[in-house]
Design an enzyme around this catalytic site. Structure first.
Site, PDB file in Angstrom:
ATOM      1  N   GLY A   1      30.837 -36.127   5.865  1.00  0.00           N
ATOM      2  CA  GLY A   1      31.654 -36.664   4.772  1.00  0.00           C
ATOM      3  C   GLY A   1      31.503 -38.176   4.689  1.00  0.00           C
ATOM      4  O   GLY A   1      30.656 -38.773   5.362  1.00  0.00           O
TER       5      GLY A   1
ATOM      6  N   LEU B   1      33.541 -40.758   5.584  1.00  0.00           N
ATOM      7  CA  LEU B   1      33.839 -41.469   6.825  1.00  0.00           C
ATOM      8  C   LEU B   1      32.955 -40.973   7.962  1.00  0.00           C
ATOM      9  O   LEU B   1      32.408 -41.756   8.745  1.00  0.00           O
ATOM     10  CB  LEU B   1      35.324 -41.280   7.194  1.00  0.00           C
TER      11      LEU B   1
ATOM     12  N   ASP C   1      32.540 -24.118   9.524  1.00  0.00           N
ATOM     13  CA  ASP C   1      33.811 -24.077   8.787  1.00  0.00           C
ATOM     14  C   ASP C   1      34.944 -24.206   9.795  1.00  0.00           C
ATOM     15  O   ASP C   1      35.153 -23.313  10.626  1.00  0.00           O
ATOM     16  CB  ASP C   1      33.914 -22.758   8.009  1.00  0.00           C
TER      17      ASP C   1
ATOM     18  N   ALA D   1      38.322 -32.478   6.360  1.00  0.00           N
ATOM     19  CA  ALA D   1      39.576 -32.367   5.622  1.00  0.00           C
ATOM     20  C   ALA D   1      39.320 -31.817   4.230  1.00  0.00           C
ATOM     21  O   ALA D   1      38.225 -31.978   3.689  1.00  0.00           O
ATOM     22  CB  ALA D   1      40.257 -33.737   5.511  1.00  0.00           C
ATOM     23  N   TYR D   2      40.340 -31.184   3.698  1.00  0.00           N
ATOM     24  CA  TYR D   2      40.348 -30.820   2.277  1.00  0.00           C
ATOM     25  C   TYR D   2      40.890 -32.054   1.569  1.00  0.00           C
ATOM     26  O   TYR D   2      42.077 -32.359   1.653  1.00  0.00           O
ATOM     27  CB  TYR D   2      41.263 -29.607   2.075  1.00  0.00           C
TER      28      TYR D   2
ATOM     29  N   THR E   1      46.373 -39.852   6.668  1.00  0.00           N
ATOM     30  CA  THR E   1      46.384 -40.545   5.378  1.00  0.00           C
ATOM     31  C   THR E   1      47.731 -41.154   4.997  1.00  0.00           C
ATOM     32  O   THR E   1      48.788 -40.688   5.449  1.00  0.00           O
ATOM     33  CB  THR E   1      45.974 -39.526   4.278  1.00  0.00           C
ATOM     34  N   ASP E   2      47.679 -42.138   4.123  1.00  0.00           N
ATOM     35  CA  ASP E   2      48.893 -42.726   3.521  1.00  0.00           C
ATOM     36  C   ASP E   2      49.627 -41.719   2.633  1.00  0.00           C
ATOM     37  O   ASP E   2      50.793 -41.926   2.306  1.00  0.00           O
ATOM     38  CB  ASP E   2      48.520 -43.941   2.674  1.00  0.00           C
TER      39      ASP E   2
ATOM     40  N   TYR F   1      48.274 -32.082  -0.808  1.00  0.00           N
ATOM     41  CA  TYR F   1      47.327 -32.750   0.100  1.00  0.00           C
ATOM     42  C   TYR F   1      48.091 -33.496   1.205  1.00  0.00           C
ATOM     43  O   TYR F   1      47.850 -33.284   2.397  1.00  0.00           O
ATOM     44  CB  TYR F   1      46.426 -33.705  -0.691  1.00  0.00           C
TER      45      TYR F   1
END
Ligand SMILES: NC(=O)c1ccc[n+]([C@@H]2O[C@H](COP(=O)([O-])OP(=O)(O)OC[C@H]3O[C@@H](n4cnc5c(N)ncnc54)[C@H](OP(=O)(O)O)[C@@H]3O)[C@@H](O)[C@H]2O)c1
Length: 284
Positions: free
Chosen positions: A15, A17, A41, A63-64, A104-105, A128
């Site tokens: 991905g 990152l 997966d 991550a999704y 995440t924020d 999310y």
């Protein structure tokens, strides 16, 4: 941890990152095994167990990440962002592995007036953020040695992001409307990976929850102006409000992080957002 990490298992390593992290870890002398879709997966318990093996260190960037898509497919988001992370924690606990997990924020509602500290209570606005927060909780509940690093407004060469979106749009339009009521700190993936490499190089990599973002703050509108200014792109940008845009998921208006906790572990001051963004634009 009593010794330096050797072989690292990197989940989601292809991905945005993960790609930069893979490169940086290898440059720092770590051995890295990358796992990602389509051949791996994380929601498949057997595949996860086989990938993790008995490795000392696991980094989870999988991550999704489709914020709007998660509203219509919350089950898939939960499977990837929460249930799989819980299983990862259980495996790590059983093997005495150390896990670095990225969050995440979007766990916050963005209604705080100042920067968010690690002790602030999450209150996600959508699926999310909710599933990412559930992942944090499940990982912690499993009791493995772990470090959760929340990042925000990230951009990098290996994925779509706000910076790449602005540049793409400018190729076909001479006028753009950009939101001026979302505030955050644009953070280069290269800065995030620098932090992760430094933490892993410590004799005792830290455990617990940390916020990391570039220093300073800016609105999306002013970030767009900065990007086009630096690139010399002549485009008419008009400010607008988040409420002017219809989107499936609500977004936090304030994504700012207080990064004093992680700063205390780092050898150099966290850089302002402008420098890394300028370097990123120069490399395009
Ligand atoms: N981008 C941001 O602004 C931002 C902000 C805050 C936090 N974060 C967090 O940063 C971390 C890294 O995200 P990113 O920005 O690098 O996003 P990304 O490019 O979407 O990376 C996520 C990676 O996970 C993979 N993945 C998705 N479902 C999977 C599954 N079932 N099994 C295995 N791998 C799977 C994705 O593969 P596919 O691409 O094939 O789906 C992708 O390679 C995530 O934890 C994210 O929540 C990102």
């Amino acid at each position: 941890m009593t010794k330096k990490a050797g072989q690292i298992v990197l989940l989601g390593g292809r991905g945005m990152l993960g790609t930069d992290l893979d490169r940086a870890l290898q440059q720092a002398g770590f051995g890295v095994e990358v796992f990602d879709l389509p051949d791996f997966d994380i929601t498949d318990a057997g595949q996860l167990r086989a990938a993790v093996g008995r490795s000392d260190v696991i980094i989870n960037c999988a991550a999704y990440t489709n914020v709007d898509g998660a509203e219509a497919d919350a089950e898939s988001a939960y499977d990837v962002n929460a249930a799989a992370v819980g299983r990862l924690g259980d495996l790590a606990k059983a093997n005495d592995s150390y896990v670095v997990h990225i969050s995440t924020d979007f766990v916050f509602d963005g209604r705080k007036s100042g920067p968010y500290v690690e002790q602030d209570a999450p209150n996600p606005l959508g699926a999310y953020g909710r599933t990412k927060y559930q992942g944090e909780q499940l990982l912690a509940a499993g009791g493995c040695r772990h470090c959760i690093i929340r990042v925000q407004w990230t951009y990098g060469a290996a994925g779509a992001n706000f910076v790449s979106k602005m540049i793409e749009l400018s190729k076909t339009r001479n006028q753009l409307k950009v939101i001026d009521d979302q505030i955050g700190s644009p953070t280069a993936t290269t800065e995030v990976v620098g932090v992760i490499c430094e933490l892993l190089s410590r004799d005792n990599p830290p455990e617990g929850l940390y916020h990391f973002a570039a220093a300073g703050q800016v609105s999306r509108y002013d970030q767009a102006r900065f990007i086009f200014d630096k690139l010399g792109v002549d485009i008419d940008i008009k400010p607008c409000k988040t409420s002017d845009y219809a989107s499936a998921a609500a977004r936090p208006l304030n994504s700012r992080f207080n990064c004093e906790k992680i700063q205390r572990l780092l050898s150099a001051p966290i850089r302002d957002w402008q420098g890394p963004l300028e370097e990123f634009l120069e490399c395009l």
